[in-house]
Design an enzyme around this catalytic site. Structure first.
Site, PDB file in Angstrom:
ATOM      1  N   SER A  11       0.844  -1.194   0.000  1.00 44.08           N
ATOM      2  CA  SER A  11       0.000   0.000   0.000  1.00 44.08           C
ATOM      3  C   SER A  11       0.879   1.243   0.000  1.00 44.08           C
ATOM      4  O   SER A  11       1.663   1.456   0.930  1.00 44.08           O
ATOM      5  CB  SER A  11      -0.900   0.007   1.232  1.00 44.08           C
ATOM      6  OG  SER A  11      -1.400   1.320   1.422  1.00 44.08           O
TER       7      SER A  11
ATOM      8  N   HIS B 158      -1.176  -1.236  -4.316  1.00 49.77           N
ATOM      9  CA  HIS B 158      -2.461  -0.930  -3.679  1.00 49.77           C
ATOM     10  C   HIS B 158      -2.557   0.578  -3.440  1.00 49.77           C
ATOM     11  O   HIS B 158      -1.710   1.173  -2.782  1.00 49.77           O
ATOM     12  CB  HIS B 158      -2.543  -1.707  -2.362  1.00 49.77           C
ATOM     13  CG  HIS B 158      -3.837  -1.593  -1.630  1.00 49.77           C
ATOM     14  ND1 HIS B 158      -4.948  -2.354  -1.939  1.00 49.77           N
ATOM     15  CD2 HIS B 158      -4.207  -0.811  -0.592  1.00 49.77           C
ATOM     16  CE1 HIS B 158      -5.936  -2.045  -1.113  1.00 49.77           C
ATOM     17  NE2 HIS B 158      -5.518  -1.096  -0.285  1.00 49.77           N
TER      18      HIS B 158
ATOM     19  N   ASP C 263      -4.731   3.574  -1.933  1.00 53.60           N
ATOM     20  CA  ASP C 263      -5.799   3.891  -0.983  1.00 53.60           C
ATOM     21  C   ASP C 263      -6.372   5.273  -1.247  1.00 53.60           C
ATOM     22  O   ASP C 263      -5.716   6.285  -1.014  1.00 53.60           O
ATOM     23  CB  ASP C 263      -5.264   3.813   0.449  1.00 53.60           C
ATOM     24  CG  ASP C 263      -5.049   2.376   0.897  1.00 53.60           C
ATOM     25  OD1 ASP C 263      -6.009   1.594   0.820  1.00 53.60           O
ATOM     26  OD2 ASP C 263      -3.925   2.045   1.305  1.00 53.60           O
TER      27      ASP C 263
ATOM     28  N   MET D 240      -9.068   7.999  -0.241  1.00 51.67           N
ATOM     29  CA  MET D 240      -9.943   8.392   0.884  1.00 51.67           C
ATOM     30  C   MET D 240     -10.535   9.770   0.611  1.00 51.67           C
ATOM     31  O   MET D 240      -9.849  10.649   0.083  1.00 51.67           O
ATOM     32  CB  MET D 240      -9.129   8.451   2.184  1.00 51.67           C
ATOM     33  CG  MET D 240      -8.398   7.157   2.504  1.00 51.67           C
ATOM     34  SD  MET D 240      -7.620   7.228   4.129  1.00 51.67           S
ATOM     35  CE  MET D 240      -6.711   5.676   4.121  1.00 51.67           C
TER      36      MET D 240
ATOM     37  N   HIS E 157      -8.318   0.960  -4.009  1.00 48.34           N
ATOM     38  CA  HIS E 157      -9.237   0.735  -2.883  1.00 48.34           C
ATOM     39  C   HIS E 157      -9.949   2.047  -2.582  1.00 48.34           C
ATOM     40  O   HIS E 157      -9.371   2.949  -1.982  1.00 48.34           O
ATOM     41  CB  HIS E 157      -8.412   0.244  -1.687  1.00 48.34           C
ATOM     42  CG  HIS E 157      -9.188   0.026  -0.433  1.00 48.34           C
ATOM     43  ND1 HIS E 157      -8.588  -0.133   0.798  1.00 48.34           N
ATOM     44  CD2 HIS E 157     -10.527  -0.077  -0.196  1.00 48.34           C
ATOM     45  CE1 HIS E 157      -9.504  -0.315   1.733  1.00 48.34           C
ATOM     46  NE2 HIS E 157     -10.691  -0.272   1.162  1.00 48.34           N
TER      47      HIS E 157
ATOM     48  N   MET F 152     -12.138   4.249  -0.568  1.00 44.69           N
ATOM     49  CA  MET F 152     -12.796   4.452   0.731  1.00 44.69           C
ATOM     50  C   MET F 152     -13.547   5.773   0.617  1.00 44.69           C
ATOM     51  O   MET F 152     -13.157   6.789   1.188  1.00 44.69           O
ATOM     52  CB  MET F 152     -11.745   4.481   1.847  1.00 44.69           C
ATOM     53  CG  MET F 152     -11.226   3.084   2.193  1.00 44.69           C
ATOM     54  SD  MET F 152      -9.670   3.106   3.089  1.00 44.69           S
ATOM     55  CE  MET F 152      -8.534   3.212   1.716  1.00 44.69           C
TER      56      MET F 152
ATOM     57  N   MET G 274     -11.560  -6.120   5.499  1.00 45.89           N
ATOM     58  CA  MET G 274     -10.738  -5.173   6.253  1.00 45.89           C
ATOM     59  C   MET G 274     -10.387  -5.791   7.595  1.00 45.89           C
ATOM     60  O   MET G 274     -11.274  -6.238   8.333  1.00 45.89           O
ATOM     61  CB  MET G 274     -11.492  -3.855   6.479  1.00 45.89           C
ATOM     62  CG  MET G 274     -11.711  -3.011   5.226  1.00 45.89           C
ATOM     63  SD  MET G 274     -10.220  -2.563   4.316  1.00 45.89           S
ATOM     64  CE  MET G 274      -9.283  -1.645   5.548  1.00 45.89           C
TER      65      MET G 274
ATOM     66  N   GLY H 153      -2.940   3.985   8.016  1.00 42.19           N
ATOM     67  CA  GLY H 153      -1.959   2.907   8.002  1.00 42.19           C
ATOM     68  C   GLY H 153      -1.446   2.685   9.418  1.00 42.19           C
ATOM     69  O   GLY H 153      -1.692   3.502  10.310  1.00 42.19           O
TER      70      GLY H 153
ATOM     71  N   ASP I 266      -6.605  -6.477   4.334  1.00 46.54           N
ATOM     72  CA  ASP I 266      -5.969  -5.153   4.378  1.00 46.54           C
ATOM     73  C   ASP I 266      -6.031  -4.603   5.799  1.00 46.54           C
ATOM     74  O   ASP I 266      -7.117  -4.421   6.353  1.00 46.54           O
ATOM     75  CB  ASP I 266      -6.724  -4.235   3.398  1.00 46.54           C
ATOM     76  CG  ASP I 266      -6.109  -2.860   3.250  1.00 46.54           C
ATOM     77  OD1 ASP I 266      -5.037  -2.599   3.831  1.00 46.54           O
ATOM     78  OD2 ASP I 266      -6.718  -2.044   2.532  1.00 46.54           O
ATOM     79  N   GLY I 267      -4.842  -4.346   6.346  1.00 42.13           N
ATOM     80  CA  GLY I 267      -4.756  -3.734   7.669  1.00 42.13           C
ATOM     81  C   GLY I 267      -3.979  -4.575   8.658  1.00 42.13           C
ATOM     82  O   GLY I 267      -4.368  -5.708   8.956  1.00 42.13           O
TER      83      GLY I 267
ATOM     84  N   GLY J 295       1.119  -2.032   4.175  1.00 39.97           N
ATOM     85  CA  GLY J 295       1.692  -0.700   4.020  1.00 39.97           C
ATOM     86  C   GLY J 295       2.913  -0.523   4.887  1.00 39.97           C
ATOM     87  O   GLY J 295       4.053  -0.631   4.415  1.00 39.97           O
ATOM     88  N   SER J 296       2.690  -0.308   6.175  1.00 38.59           N
ATOM     89  CA  SER J 296       3.810  -0.009   7.078  1.00 38.59           C
ATOM     90  C   SER J 296       4.822  -1.153   7.173  1.00 38.59           C
ATOM     91  O   SER J 296       6.020  -0.899   7.273  1.00 38.59           O
ATOM     92  CB  SER J 296       3.279   0.379   8.459  1.00 38.59           C
ATOM     93  OG  SER J 296       2.350  -0.567   8.920  1.00 38.59           O
TER      94      SER J 296
HETATM   95  C1  DX5 Z   1      -6.300   1.422   5.687  1.00 35.19           C
HETATM   96  C2  DX5 Z   1      -5.839   1.197   4.258  1.00 35.19           C
HETATM   97  C3  DX5 Z   1      -4.715   0.253   4.174  1.00 35.19           C
HETATM   98  C4  DX5 Z   1      -3.442   0.724   4.855  1.00 35.19           C
HETATM   99  C5  DX5 Z   1      -2.810  -0.487   5.450  1.00 35.19           C
HETATM  100  O1  DX5 Z   1      -7.411   2.230   5.683  1.00 35.19           O
HETATM  101  O2  DX5 Z   1      -6.908   0.676   3.475  1.00 35.19           O
HETATM  102  O3  DX5 Z   1      -4.459  -0.154   2.836  1.00 35.19           O
HETATM  103  O4  DX5 Z   1      -2.524   1.341   4.008  1.00 35.19           O
HETATM  104  O5  DX5 Z   1      -1.716  -0.099   6.214  1.00 35.19           O
HETATM  105  P1  DX5 Z   1      -0.972  -1.106   7.198  1.00 35.19           P
HETATM  106  O6  DX5 Z   1      -0.491  -2.263   6.386  1.00 35.19           O
HETATM  107  O7  DX5 Z   1       0.128  -0.270   7.743  1.00 35.19           O
HETATM  108  O8  DX5 Z   1      -1.981  -1.527   8.241  1.00 35.19           O
HETATM  109 ZN    ZN Z   2      -6.407  -0.284   1.486  1.00 37.45          ZN
END
Ligand code: DX5
Ligand code: ZN
Length: 225
Positions: free
Chosen positions: A8, A33, A35, A37, A66, A68, A137, A144, A175-176, A197-198
């Site tokens: 991500s 990926h 994100d 928002m 994705h 959101m 989710m 993240g 995801d998450g 992501g992280s």
């Molecule tokens: C959260 C996002 C994720 C986010 C995941 O709302 O949809 O894609 O980047 O981050 P990590 O892997 O750090 O939880």
């Molecule tokens: Zn995501």
């Protein structure tokens, strides 16, 4: 089942996005990926179709968008035109999720449906047959770096069996809070597309982090419980 890793870019350095994408695709990631928002469905605002369009010129990786956002039906054309390969929307964000799937397909993209931790699987049961992917989710969307919600493991398992019983094909994305440790748990439950992501962008060795998340191939045996 081969695991697909989807880094991500939410955790990437937005000032060097092209390099950040290259870093993960060169390290073996199949998807990127993205994100999106809108500040309403979730509190923050991130990136829009313009960024997807720029990334499209730069990478051949699968762009896994994705959304959101509220009223995802209003955004499909722009993201498809920008070059998204997969468009995933939240079932909580529209009254007509099945129509959104149809529209995404008409636009030539794969359709994913995401469900929040607090939403029951029954909300997507009627969509599994026509969707290409269900995104479970494993944190509440918006940020993240949050902690993986363990109670989602049963939901992933139930979805895996639902798909099996329907004798249909549908990817299970999570995801998450995915890292080397939680990856193993979700893969055992049947998830095959792993967003992180992280755990990837925060790692000193990105290629190693991707391989740790991918893990060993898991053979799922069919059974009747
Ligand atoms: C959260 C996002 C994720 C986010 C995941 O709302 O949809 O894609 O980047 O981050 P990590 O892997 O750090 O939880
Ligand atoms: Zn995501």
């Amino acid at each position: 089942m081969k695991t697909i890793v989807a880094p991500s870019i939410l955790s990437a350095d937005f000032a060097h996005l092209a390099d950040e994408v290259k870093k993960v695709t060169a390290a073996g990631a199949e998807y990127v990926h993205v994100d999106v928002m809108d500040g309403t469905f979730v509190p923050e605002i991130t990136i829009g179709a313009g960024v997807v369009k720029s990334l499209r010129k730069f990478t051949e990786a699968v762009l896994d968008v994705h959304l959101m956002v509220e009223h995802p039906e209003t955004q499909l054309e722009s993201f498809a035109a920008a070059g998204a390969d997969i468009i995933t929307f939240h079932v909580e964000a529209t009254r007509h999720p099945h129509r959104v799937i149809q529209k995404i397909h008409e636009l030539g993209c794969k359709a994913g449906v995401a469900i929040n931790p607090g939403t029951s699987l029954s909300a997507i049961e009627e969509l599994v047959e026509d969707a290409d992917m269900i995104l479970i989710m494993t944190v509440n969307p918006g940020y993240g770096g949050q902690k993986f919600i363990e109670s989602m493991l049963g939901k992933i398992h139930m979805l895996y069996h639902m798909i099996e019983e329907m004798e249909t094909e549908c990817d299970i994305e999570v995801d998450g809070g995915i890292n080397a440790k939680t990856s193993e748990l979700v893969r055992e439950m049947g998830a095959n597309v792993l967003v992180a992501g992280s755990a990837i962008y925060g790692a000193a060795d990105v290629a190693q982090a991707i391989e740790d998340i991918r893990g060993e191939e898991i053979i799922h045996h069919h059974h009747d419980d």
